[in-house]
Design a protein around this motif. Structure first.
Motif, PDB file in Angstrom:
ATOM      1  N   UNK A  12       0.831  -1.211   0.000  1.00 35.03           N
ATOM      2  CA  UNK A  12       0.000   0.000   0.000  1.00 35.03           C
ATOM      3  C   UNK A  12       0.866   1.262   0.000  1.00 35.03           C
ATOM      4  N   UNK A  13       0.252   2.373  -0.388  1.00 35.92           N
ATOM      5  CA  UNK A  13       1.017   3.626  -0.407  1.00 35.92           C
ATOM      6  C   UNK A  13       1.438   4.042   1.004  1.00 35.92           C
ATOM      7  N   UNK A  14       0.616   3.709   2.010  1.00 36.96           N
ATOM      8  CA  UNK A  14       1.013   4.037   3.392  1.00 36.96           C
ATOM      9  C   UNK A  14       2.186   3.179   3.843  1.00 36.96           C
ATOM     10  N   UNK A  15       2.207   1.920   3.427  1.00 42.33           N
ATOM     11  CA  UNK A  15       3.342   1.052   3.764  1.00 42.33           C
ATOM     12  C   UNK A  15       4.605   1.592   3.108  1.00 42.33           C
ATOM     13  N   UNK A  16       4.501   1.994   1.856  1.00 42.10           N
ATOM     14  CA  UNK A  16       5.651   2.587   1.161  1.00 42.10           C
ATOM     15  C   UNK A  16       6.085   3.880   1.853  1.00 42.10           C
ATOM     16  N   UNK A  17       5.111   4.655   2.309  1.00 44.06           N
ATOM     17  CA  UNK A  17       5.424   5.911   2.995  1.00 44.06           C
ATOM     18  C   UNK A  17       6.154   5.655   4.308  1.00 44.06           C
ATOM     19  N   UNK A  18       5.727   4.636   5.027  1.00 46.08           N
ATOM     20  CA  UNK A  18       6.419   4.296   6.277  1.00 46.08           C
ATOM     21  C   UNK A  18       7.864   3.898   6.000  1.00 46.08           C
ATOM     22  N   UNK A  19       8.075   3.129   4.961  1.00 41.67           N
ATOM     23  CA  UNK A  19       9.437   2.723   4.576  1.00 41.67           C
ATOM     24  C   UNK A  19      10.253   3.947   4.194  1.00 41.67           C
ATOM     25  N   UNK A  20       9.640   4.858   3.473  1.00 39.11           N
ATOM     26  CA  UNK A  20      10.333   6.086   3.072  1.00 39.11           C
ATOM     27  C   UNK A  20      10.676   6.941   4.290  1.00 39.11           C
ATOM     28  N   UNK A  21       9.733   7.053   5.225  1.00 39.20           N
ATOM     29  CA  UNK A  21       9.998   7.794   6.467  1.00 39.20           C
ATOM     30  C   UNK A  21      11.114   7.112   7.256  1.00 39.20           C
ATOM     31  N   UNK A  22      11.098   5.789   7.283  1.00 40.62           N
ATOM     32  CA  UNK A  22      12.160   5.042   7.952  1.00 40.62           C
ATOM     33  C   UNK A  22      13.513   5.361   7.329  1.00 40.62           C
ATOM     34  N   UNK A  23      13.576   5.403   6.017  1.00 40.69           N
ATOM     35  CA  UNK A  23      14.828   5.733   5.335  1.00 40.69           C
ATOM     36  C   UNK A  23      15.345   7.102   5.765  1.00 40.69           C
ATOM     37  N   UNK A  24      14.445   8.062   5.885  1.00 42.30           N
ATOM     38  CA  UNK A  24      14.832   9.425   6.279  1.00 42.30           C
ATOM     39  C   UNK A  24      15.334   9.438   7.721  1.00 42.30           C
ATOM     40  N   UNK A  25      14.563   8.841   8.625  1.00 44.04           N
ATOM     41  CA  UNK A  25      14.966   8.815  10.032  1.00 44.04           C
ATOM     42  C   UNK A  25      16.270   8.052  10.219  1.00 44.04           C
ATOM     43  N   UNK A  26      16.384   6.905   9.564  1.00 46.21           N
ATOM     44  CA  UNK A  26      17.580   6.084   9.687  1.00 46.21           C
ATOM     45  C   UNK A  26      18.813   6.834   9.182  1.00 46.21           C
ATOM     46  N   UNK A  27      18.710   7.421   7.993  1.00 44.51           N
ATOM     47  CA  UNK A  27      19.887   8.102   7.424  1.00 44.51           C
ATOM     48  C   UNK A  27      20.301   9.300   8.269  1.00 44.51           C
ATOM     49  N   UNK A  28      19.337  10.046   8.776  1.00 36.63           N
ATOM     50  CA  UNK A  28      19.674  11.190   9.632  1.00 36.63           C
ATOM     51  C   UNK A  28      20.380  10.712  10.903  1.00 36.63           C
ATOM     52  N   UNK A  29      19.877   9.641  11.483  1.00 42.37           N
ATOM     53  CA  UNK A  29      20.449   9.101  12.710  1.00 42.37           C
ATOM     54  C   UNK A  29      21.877   8.605  12.480  1.00 42.37           C
ATOM     55  N   UNK A  30      22.088   7.826  11.427  1.00 43.70           N
ATOM     56  CA  UNK A  30      23.403   7.260  11.136  1.00 43.70           C
ATOM     57  C   UNK A  30      24.419   8.350  10.806  1.00 43.70           C
ATOM     58  N   UNK A  31      23.995   9.333  10.034  1.00 39.29           N
ATOM     59  CA  UNK A  31      24.907  10.407   9.616  1.00 39.29           C
ATOM     60  C   UNK A  31      25.079  11.491  10.660  1.00 39.29           C
ATOM     61  N   UNK A  65      22.880  13.790  11.118  1.00 45.86           N
ATOM     62  CA  UNK A  65      22.257  14.993  10.562  1.00 45.86           C
ATOM     63  C   UNK A  65      21.003  15.346  11.355  1.00 45.86           C
ATOM     64  N   UNK A  66      20.666  16.611  11.349  1.00 48.52           N
ATOM     65  CA  UNK A  66      19.384  17.020  11.910  1.00 48.52           C
ATOM     66  C   UNK A  66      18.284  16.423  11.042  1.00 48.52           C
ATOM     67  N   UNK A  67      17.225  15.992  11.674  1.00 48.50           N
ATOM     68  CA  UNK A  67      16.129  15.374  10.940  1.00 48.50           C
ATOM     69  C   UNK A  67      15.524  16.343   9.922  1.00 48.50           C
ATOM     70  N   UNK A  68      15.466  17.611  10.259  1.00 49.33           N
ATOM     71  CA  UNK A  68      14.934  18.604   9.324  1.00 49.33           C
ATOM     72  C   UNK A  68      15.797  18.707   8.067  1.00 49.33           C
ATOM     73  N   UNK A  69      17.095  18.548   8.202  1.00 52.59           N
ATOM     74  CA  UNK A  69      18.005  18.588   7.056  1.00 52.59           C
ATOM     75  C   UNK A  69      17.767  17.380   6.157  1.00 52.59           C
ATOM     76  N   UNK A  70      17.634  16.204   6.757  1.00 52.29           N
ATOM     77  CA  UNK A  70      17.371  14.988   5.987  1.00 52.29           C
ATOM     78  C   UNK A  70      16.020  15.082   5.284  1.00 52.29           C
ATOM     79  N   UNK A  71      15.035  15.645   5.960  1.00 57.27           N
ATOM     80  CA  UNK A  71      13.708  15.811   5.357  1.00 57.27           C
ATOM     81  C   UNK A  71      13.761  16.772   4.173  1.00 57.27           C
ATOM     82  N   UNK A  72      14.509  17.854   4.311  1.00 57.28           N
ATOM     83  CA  UNK A  72      14.641  18.815   3.210  1.00 57.28           C
ATOM     84  C   UNK A  72      15.316  18.178   1.996  1.00 57.28           C
ATOM     85  N   UNK A  73      16.319  17.354   2.239  1.00 60.67           N
ATOM     86  CA  UNK A  73      16.996  16.673   1.133  1.00 60.67           C
ATOM     87  C   UNK A  73      16.045  15.714   0.427  1.00 60.67           C
TER      88      UNK A  73
END
Length: 136
Positions: free
Chosen positions: A2-21, A23-31
């Motif tokens: 579903x599109x919501x499942x895909x969205x959760x995965x996409x949000x996970x990618x953003x949160x995960x990458x910001x955490x690992x790097x 980076x501020x979450x707002x910066x990762x979201x802007x990218x």
């Protein structure tokens, strides 16, 4: 998926990458917003992913407090990054998104944990989110 499942995965990618790097979450979201502008075919997943990440940004301290309180002997910084990110998404959905039923929020986080994290992560994520759901 579903599109919501895909969205959760996409949000996970953003949160995960910001955490690992670190980076501020707002910066990762802007990218990710910049990238999303060039991918109109993925717009359905982007809108909810952005809502999730904005919610985690807006309620981050409260979300982390809930996770810490209900994780039973696990410090937030000692959790696998994927689990920590999924718990943040699930907690936001449980406490701040009335459109998502409790069982769906928990099940979606657990399935992603089973697919993307350790063998024990599904049960761990389920336990923490279930305790959060019961206490609120």
């Amino acid at each position: 998926m579903s599109s919501r499942t895909k969205a959760r995965k996409r949000a996970l990618d953003i949160l995960f990458s910001a955490d690992v790097r670190g980076d501020a979450l707002a910066v990762a979201l802007a990218a990710e917003a910049k990238r999303a502008a060039s991918e109109p075919e993925r717009e359905a997943s982007w809108l909810y992913a952005r809502e999730i990440v904005d919610g985690v940004i807006d309620h981050g301290d409260e979300i982390d407090e809930q996770i810490t309180t209900h994780s039973r002997d696990w410090k937030l910084d000692r959790m696998p990054t994927v689990d920590r990110s999924l718990l943040r998404i699930g907690t936001w959905e449980l406490l701040w998104n009335d459109e998502v039923p409790t069982a769906v929020a928990i099940d979606e986080a657990v399935e992603l944990a089973k697919d993307l994290s350790t063998d024990e992560s599904g049960a761990f994520v389920h336990g923490v989110l279930a305790r959060i759901a019961r206490s609120n």
